[in-house]
Design a protein around this motif. Structure first.
Motif, mmCIF file in Angstrom:
data_model
loop_
_atom_site.group_PDB
_atom_site.id
_atom_site.type_symbol
_atom_site.label_atom_id
_atom_site.label_comp_id
_atom_site.label_asym_id
_atom_site.label_seq_id
_atom_site.Cartn_x
_atom_site.Cartn_y
_atom_site.Cartn_z
ATOM 1 N N GLU A 1 -7.063 -6.626 6.863
ATOM 2 C CA GLU A 1 -6.613 -7.563 5.823
ATOM 3 C C GLU A 1 -5.199 -8.047 6.126
ATOM 4 O OE1 GLU A 1 -6.525 -7.843 0.956
ATOM 5 O OE2 GLU A 1 -5.983 -5.927 1.884
ATOM 6 N N ARG B 1 -0.394 -9.568 -1.009
ATOM 7 C CA ARG B 1 -1.572 -10.276 -0.509
ATOM 8 C C ARG B 1 -1.421 -11.795 -0.590
ATOM 9 N NH1 ARG B 1 -6.123 -7.295 -3.936
ATOM 10 N NH2 ARG B 1 -4.437 -7.536 -5.473
ATOM 11 N N SER C 1 3.461 2.935 6.884
ATOM 12 C CA SER C 1 3.019 3.006 5.499
ATOM 13 C C SER C 1 4.026 2.327 4.563
ATOM 14 C CB SER C 1 2.769 4.462 5.110
ATOM 15 O OG SER C 1 2.072 4.547 3.887
ATOM 16 N N THR D 1 -5.002 4.244 4.508
ATOM 17 C CA THR D 1 -5.024 2.815 4.843
ATOM 18 C C THR D 1 -5.972 2.639 6.032
ATOM 19 O OG1 THR D 1 -3.039 3.113 6.206
ATOM 20 C CG2 THR D 1 -2.730 2.304 3.962
ATOM 21 N N VAL E 1 -8.261 -2.077 5.792
ATOM 22 C CA VAL E 1 -7.014 -2.474 5.138
ATOM 23 C C VAL E 1 -6.064 -3.108 6.159
ATOM 24 C CG1 VAL E 1 -4.976 -1.591 3.938
ATOM 25 C CG2 VAL E 1 -7.243 -0.750 3.327
ATOM 26 N N PHE F 1 -1.394 -1.084 -1.908
ATOM 27 C CA PHE F 1 -1.811 0.306 -1.709
ATOM 28 C C PHE F 1 -2.607 0.810 -2.911
ATOM 29 C CE2 PHE F 1 1.753 -0.281 1.109
ATOM 30 C CZ PHE F 1 1.481 0.513 2.221
ATOM 31 N N SER G 1 -0.228 0.643 7.342
ATOM 32 C CA SER G 1 0.352 0.067 6.135
ATOM 33 C C SER G 1 -0.671 -0.827 5.449
ATOM 34 C CB SER G 1 1.633 -0.692 6.485
ATOM 35 O OG SER G 1 2.403 -0.942 5.336
ATOM 36 N N ALA G 2 -0.222 -1.564 4.425
ATOM 37 C CA ALA G 2 -1.151 -2.367 3.630
ATOM 38 C C ALA G 2 -0.392 -3.467 2.922
ATOM 39 C CB ALA G 2 -1.869 -1.486 2.607
#
Length: 371
Positions: free
Chosen positions: A216, A188, A91, A209, A213, A120, A116-117
């Motif tokens: 991605e 991103r 995360s 997440t 996500v 968030f 994770s992302a």
């Protein structure tokens, strides 16, 4: 690092000469979140687990961005003498690793992002949570956190309760500052800059997440692999420890025989052995590198300290005193103290015979420079 600011609290396990693997925790937890995998990973890596600022044993320090958090990790790596390292994070811990891989690609050997992302959610939600925690502490978050971290079944386990205690003990300012860092985090547009071999792990039942996500992340990072863990929520490595460990083992580069041989015996010894290799001995050198060091010393069932103890005992029993000196030095490199080596040799006096142990003590004393 600014004067007077302490390093992140951390624990290091595994052989001192092994490749470094830094493990980052999730928001609200401590380095204990990695306990299900730490011991197994430490058989092949120098595993460094750390606490986020204001969490576990780390003091709260002012910070406002993911770059600030990543800088603290680089400070820790520098203090440990680590230039390049493997990194795995959960995360927020994963976001730190992704930020490092995008902005300091020369430092990251490989990257694993768990639950994770690249971003968030909406920044305002994190600012609202930061304000709540600064006003009322982390108590109001406990129930919702368990629902995000675990499935209904996982939330009833002792491990879940221990991590809930970590959340309750977190410093409100430290936790809130981490929320502010998450509010400003959006990678991103920078995922394509990550060149390290990357594994993305998703809990299939993760409400924070979810797999979309994770996809991605995996789609944005060139060459990234994606693994989905069934029956796991946000802390997938705690809820499904073996599945996550298997994914990490498949991703992380296990040292080959020559790498382990050098880590245990030292470059100087191995360089001499390689330089002395002839056409007559080349096959034997290849054999011991592939079989002894690549097949046996790399097996996960025993750590290198234990293997050193066994090797010392076997060499005493066989009377191989020249090799014993070499492996006394290796035992020190693998983390055994002179007192622990003495205990091993005392044990051999009982099971291998006093004359054999007497000769072994003489060799070890000379090798260790003891009088």
């Amino acid at each position: 690092m600014p004067e007077g600011v302490r390093l992140l609290h951390h624990v290091a396990d595994g052989p001192a000469g092994a490749p470094a693997l830094i493990l980052g925790p999730s928001l609200g937890t401590s380095l204990a979140v990695w306990e299900p995998q730490a011991a197994a990973l430490a058989r092949h890596f120098r595993v460094v687990r750390f606490d986020l600022p204001g969490h576990g044993g780390s003091a709260a320090v002012p910070l406002s961005s993911m770059g600030d958090l990543a800088g603290r990790v680089l400070d820790l790596a520098g203090a440990l003498g680590v230039e390049r390292f493997h990194y795995a994070g959960i995360s927020l811990g994963g976001a730190i690793g992704a930020w490092l891989a995008a902005h300091h690609p020369g430092r990251i050997e490989s990257l694993a992002l768990l639950c994770s992302a690249a971003r968030f959610g909406e920044p305002e939600a994190w600012r609202d949570r930061a304000a709540l925690v600064r006003a009322e502490g982390t108590g109001p978050l406990a129930s919702a956190a368990l629902g995000r971290w675990f499935t209904e079944e996982g939330a009833r386990t002792p491990a879940a309760q221990r991590l809930a205690a970590d959340l309750a003990a977190a410093d409100p300012d430290g936790y809130a500052d981490c929320c502010d860092a998450l509010a400003g985090y959006d990678l991103r547009g920078h995922l394509a800059r990550i060149t390290a071999p990357t594994l993305v792990v998703a809990g299939r039942d993760d409400p924070a997440t979810p797999p979309a996500v994770a996809r991605e992340l995996a789609d944005g990072i060139p060459g990234a692999a994606l693994a989905e863990i069934p029956r796991a929520a946000h802390l997938a490595n705690v809820e499904r420890p073996e599945a996550v460990l298997a994914a990490l083992r498949g991703h992380l580069p296990v040292p080959d025989g020559m790498t382990v041989r050098r880590a245990v015996l030292g470059d100087e010894h191995v360089d001499r052995a390689v330089a002395a290799t002839t056409g007559f001995t080349a096959d034997f050198q290849d054999f011991i590198t592939r079989y002894a060091w690549g097949e046996i010393w790399t097996r996960p069932g025993l750590d290198r300290r234990t293997r050193s103890c066994i090797t010392l005992t076997a060499l005493v029993a066989g009377g191989h005193l020249e090799e014993l000196a070499m492996h006394v030095r290796a035992a020190v490199r693998n983390g055994l103290t002179p007192d622990e080596i003495k205990e091993v040799l005392l044990q051999t006096a009982v099971y291998c015979g006093v004359p054999a142990a007497n000769a072994a003590f003489a060799v070890a004393q000379r090798t260790l420079g003891r009088t």
